[in-house]
Motif scaffolding. Sequence first.
Motif, PDB file in Angstrom:
ATOM      1  N   LEU A 151       0.837  -1.200   0.000  1.00 21.49           N
ATOM      2  CA  LEU A 151       0.000   0.000   0.000  1.00 21.49           C
ATOM      3  C   LEU A 151       0.870   1.247   0.000  1.00 21.49           C
ATOM      4  CD1 LEU A 151      -2.814   1.437   0.422  1.00 21.49           C
ATOM      5  CD2 LEU A 151      -2.351   1.265   2.879  1.00 21.49           C
ATOM      6  N   GLU A 152       0.593   2.163  -0.942  1.00 18.81           N
ATOM      7  CA  GLU A 152       1.289   3.446  -0.959  1.00 18.81           C
ATOM      8  C   GLU A 152       0.668   4.394   0.060  1.00 18.81           C
ATOM      9  OE1 GLU A 152       2.553   4.157  -5.567  1.00 18.81           O
ATOM     10  OE2 GLU A 152       0.443   4.272  -5.061  1.00 18.81           O
ATOM     11  N   ILE A 153       1.520   5.161   0.718  1.00 14.11           N
ATOM     12  CA  ILE A 153       1.094   6.241   1.605  1.00 14.11           C
ATOM     13  C   ILE A 153       1.555   7.534   0.947  1.00 14.11           C
ATOM     14  CG2 ILE A 153       1.181   7.197   3.918  1.00 14.11           C
ATOM     15  CD1 ILE A 153      -0.102   4.408   3.800  1.00 14.11           C
ATOM     16  N   LYS A 154       0.622   8.222   0.264  1.00  8.62           N
ATOM     17  CA  LYS A 154       1.018   9.301  -0.645  1.00  8.62           C
ATOM     18  C   LYS A 154       1.547  10.537   0.068  1.00  8.62           C
ATOM     19  CE  LYS A 154      -3.818  10.781  -1.208  1.00  8.62           C
ATOM     20  NZ  LYS A 154      -4.939  10.849  -2.165  1.00  8.62           N
ATOM     21  N   ASP A 155       1.022  10.875   1.237  1.00  4.44           N
ATOM     22  CA  ASP A 155       1.473  12.100   1.905  1.00  4.44           C
ATOM     23  C   ASP A 155       2.785  11.919   2.655  1.00  4.44           C
ATOM     24  OD1 ASP A 155       0.028  10.424   3.698  1.00  4.44           O
ATOM     25  OD2 ASP A 155      -0.294  12.096   5.064  1.00  4.44           O
ATOM     26  N   LYS A 156       3.213  10.673   2.865  1.00  3.36           N
ATOM     27  CA  LYS A 156       4.467  10.411   3.583  1.00  3.36           C
ATOM     28  C   LYS A 156       5.551   9.839   2.669  1.00  3.36           C
ATOM     29  CE  LYS A 156       2.561  11.505   7.560  1.00  3.36           C
ATOM     30  NZ  LYS A 156       2.089  10.469   8.485  1.00  3.36           N
ATOM     31  N   GLY A 157       5.207   9.517   1.418  1.00  4.32           N
ATOM     32  CA  GLY A 157       6.189   8.951   0.500  1.00  4.32           C
ATOM     33  C   GLY A 157       6.665   7.577   0.921  1.00  4.32           C
ATOM     34  N   LEU A 158       5.711   6.709   1.275  1.00  2.95           N
ATOM     35  CA  LEU A 158       6.036   5.383   1.794  1.00  2.95           C
ATOM     36  C   LEU A 158       5.278   4.286   1.059  1.00  2.95           C
ATOM     37  CD1 LEU A 158       5.633   6.126   5.630  1.00  2.95           C
ATOM     38  CD2 LEU A 158       7.799   6.105   4.355  1.00  2.95           C
ATOM     39  N   ILE A 159       5.792   3.060   1.202  1.00  3.52           N
ATOM     40  CA  ILE A 159       5.013   1.846   0.951  1.00  3.52           C
ATOM     41  C   ILE A 159       5.007   1.058   2.249  1.00  3.52           C
ATOM     42  CG2 ILE A 159       5.198  -0.469  -0.051  1.00  3.52           C
ATOM     43  CD1 ILE A 159       5.617   0.618  -2.682  1.00  3.52           C
TER      44      ILE A 159
END
Length: 266
Positions: A151-159
Amino acid sequence: PPIVVPGAAGEFDFMAVDESLQRIVAAHEGTRTLEMLDLATRKPLKSLKFGDAKGLTLDPKRHRYFIGNDSAHSVVIVDSVRLSKISEIKVDGPVDAMAFVEKNGMLYAAQDDGDHLWVIDPNAAKIVATIAIPGMPEGLEFDPQTNHLYLEIKDKGLIVRIDPSTNKIDATWSVSPAVEPYGLALDVKRGRAYVAGTKGKLAAIDLASGKIIATAEIAPGVDHIAFDPEKQVIYSACEGFISVTKATDAGLKPLGNVESAKGTHS
């Protein structure tokens, strides 16, 4: 030539191909419908009105489509053969990305710009668990090889990597320099995730270590991406262009940008 969908203009969001029925299935927010397009005849099949259709995933083996109704805060299950609603499951927020896990039979649905995933049993038509996540979700994919969700976390720049056997996050990785990640596609054979950021970067991430092994330039403003495992090509839907990138054992090779329709993002 393009396939013209009848009805009002407006944005499409998630779309998928049902290979078993040779059909495009697309969530159309503009007409508040689920649209089905026949690939053999290149004509629309049927529009099903379910409210603000947004999230979408398929279970072709059981002839089911799952659609997130953004405004009604629900997930609708559709019979793909009869083209009719089977059931509707209420959740406590708008629905965005979804993925179905064949092994445990569960549906995973992300709260749009929220902080959790719902784990839904489609057969019992109820939520069975909730998974807290560290930011706003975007792309969600299941890898049958590793038996994990990504799952991408768009506001933190993570997977984040999620184990469906425990419904817990067991790894968190940075996707920098693919900042503001939106597009996500898996390369099952190579054990990679391809992540596209809105600022014009595509990254290849090793699913064993979480390390970025290659990056490439793409056009800015990306949303959805797709990986063709036969041609070994990644297609990124960007602002006015489809960026085309070759996946190789060594990394990523940009092939160029193909002009697309304005506003296209699926």
